[in-house]
Structures are given as C-alpha cells and as structure tokens.
Design an enzyme around this catalytic site. Structure first.
Site, PDB file in Angstrom:
ATOM      1  N   SER A   8       0.757  -1.269  -0.007  1.00 24.76           N
ATOM      2  CA  SER A   8      -0.057  -0.156  -0.002  1.00 24.76           C
ATOM      3  C   SER A   8       1.027   1.204  -0.084  1.00 24.76           C
ATOM      4  O   SER A   8       0.513   2.456   0.163  1.00 24.76           O
ATOM      5  CB  SER A   8      -0.909   0.018   1.198  1.00 24.76           C
ATOM      6  OG  SER A   8      -0.041   0.095   2.203  1.00 24.76           O
ATOM      7  N   ASP A  65       8.734  -7.004   3.567  1.00 23.08           N
ATOM      8  CA  ASP A  65       7.962  -6.667   5.033  1.00 23.08           C
ATOM      9  C   ASP A  65       9.426  -6.044   5.577  1.00 23.08           C
ATOM     10  O   ASP A  65      10.357  -6.678   5.728  1.00 23.08           O
ATOM     11  CB  ASP A  65       7.520  -7.706   5.513  1.00 23.08           C
ATOM     12  CG  ASP A  65       6.552  -7.225   6.694  1.00 23.08           C
ATOM     13  OD1 ASP A  65       5.728  -6.619   6.499  1.00 23.08           O
ATOM     14  OD2 ASP A  65       6.740  -7.610   8.116  1.00 23.08           O
ATOM     15  N   ASP A 143      12.239   7.561   8.065  1.00 18.95           N
ATOM     16  CA  ASP A 143      13.465   8.065   7.132  1.00 18.95           C
ATOM     17  C   ASP A 143      14.191   9.452   8.284  1.00 18.95           C
ATOM     18  O   ASP A 143      15.206   9.545   8.080  1.00 18.95           O
ATOM     19  CB  ASP A 143      13.183   8.301   6.088  1.00 18.95           C
ATOM     20  CG  ASP A 143      13.217   7.104   4.970  1.00 18.95           C
ATOM     21  OD1 ASP A 143      13.773   5.999   5.605  1.00 18.95           O
ATOM     22  OD2 ASP A 143      12.522   6.971   4.050  1.00 18.95           O
TER      23      ASP A 143
END
Ligand code: ITT
Length: 186
Positions: A8, A65, A143
């Site tokens: 997604s 994942d 991040d």
C-alpha cells in the site's frame, strides 16, 4: 514477464522500481492490498503475504516487509513498526530515546517472491543511528530519524537514488534482481 509488488506504500514501489529498472520485466503495483499476519519475524509476514497474493493473482508477486530495530529498545519496534509508526510516531520513538546514549539501530527487509515455478525469501539490512530530532522531508516512515553508517544525513535528506545506495530495501531488491537474472535469464 509481469511482476507485481504487493504494497500500500507508493514509496516502496518507487524505491524498488529503480533497482529493477534494468531488467526486462514489467514491474507493477498490485491491484490488491497486502494481507498482513501478526508474527514475530519479517520473513514469516512477507512469505504469508506473498502466498496470499499469489493465490488471488496467479501471477509473479513480490512482497517487502520491513522494520526498524533499535538496539537500546531490544529491537523495538521491529515487526511492529507499521503499528508503532501510526500510533507513537516519530515523536514517540524520540521520547523513548531521550537521554539514551546508545543510538544504534538497523532497518531490515524480508523480501518474499513467488515467480512460478520458483519462490524465494531474501533479506536486506542497513545499520546506523537514531538522531535526536527529525531531519529532512523526503522518504517515508522513520526516514527522518535514521542516519546510515558512513553518512551524516538522514534517509529523509536523500534522494531515492542516494537512499538506495544504503537501504535495507535496496539491498534485498539487488539480491532479488540477481536471483531473477540467474533463474530467468532476464
Ligand atoms: P506495506 O506493508 O503495505 O508494504 P508499510 O508501509 O506498512 O507498507 P511495512 O509493514 O513493511 O510497510 O513497514 C513497517 C513500517 O516500518 C513502515 O510503516 C515504516 O514506518 C517503517 N519502514 C519500513 N521501511 C522503511 C524505510 O525504508 N524508511 C523508513 N521507514 C520504514
């Protein structure tokens, strides 16, 4: 060959696409969502999602994942990274890390692919440190608070190509590109 990334997350797709762009394949985002089980390893989550997607699409699929494993928090948030990002968020992690001297952490990816008649699970990892404040506007997820070893900037301060030099995902997808080349002569 047509290969679907089941996710997604558009950022993941853009990062992976750059790694696979030299191969003669049509790399697309799958028209179905990622089915995520609760498990204590990224490999298990990735593999079950790949199997679930393959049963529906009956075409080549790949799933990534990933998670952030923080040393001082004994690997937290790890496999729960998605949930923790949506609940505690970056600020919550920084709060847990306040006054913690050991800032070491690793991002890990488990990549599971079913490319009939073969399948594979591969891993990628990058270690670095957690900053004391968020820096940068690029990327996604954690991040802005992660600086990879050998750099001074966070992933969020880098372009996709720069992040791909170091990232857990890029490492897993480079292994996958090699696997595809070896097994499918692409
Ligand atoms: P899909 O499961 O739909 O692929 P997702 O974003 O939920 O997308 P994961 O479950 O693999 O992806 O990742 C769990 C979380 O870990 C994610 O929400 C981010 O917060 C974080 N994460 C994973 N990879 C990351 C990266 O490259 N940079 C920053 N954060 C990342």
């Amino acid at each position: 060959m047509r290969l679907y990334l089941v996710t997604s997350n558009e950022h993941k797709y853009q990062e992976a696409k750059k790694i696979l762009e030299d191969l003669d394949i049509l790399f697309l985002k799958a028209p179905i969502g990622k089915f995520e089980i609760q498990a204590d390893s990224l490999r298990t989550v990735a593999w079950s999602a790949a199997l679930h997607a393959y049963k529906i699409l009956r075409e080549a699929v790949v799933v990534d994942d990933s998670g952030l494993f923080i040393e001082a928090l004994k690997g937290f948030p790890g496999v729960y990274s998605n949930y923790v990002f949506r609940t505690l968020g970056i600020e919550g992690i920084l709060k847990l890390m306040r006054n913690v001297e050991d800032r070491r952490a690793c991002f890990k990816t488990a990549l599971a692919a079913i490319v009939p008649p073969l399948d594979v699970v591969l891993e990628g990892e990058v270690c670095g440190t957690i900053t004391s404040e968020p820096l940068g506007k690029g990327g996604f997820g954690f991040d802005p608070i992660f600086v990879p070893e050998g750099e001074r900037r966070t992933f969020a301060q880098m372009s996709v190509d720069e992040k791909n030099k170091y990232s857990h995902r890029a490492r897993a997808f480079r292994l996958f590109a090699r696997w595809l080349k070896e097994n499918f002569k692409l």
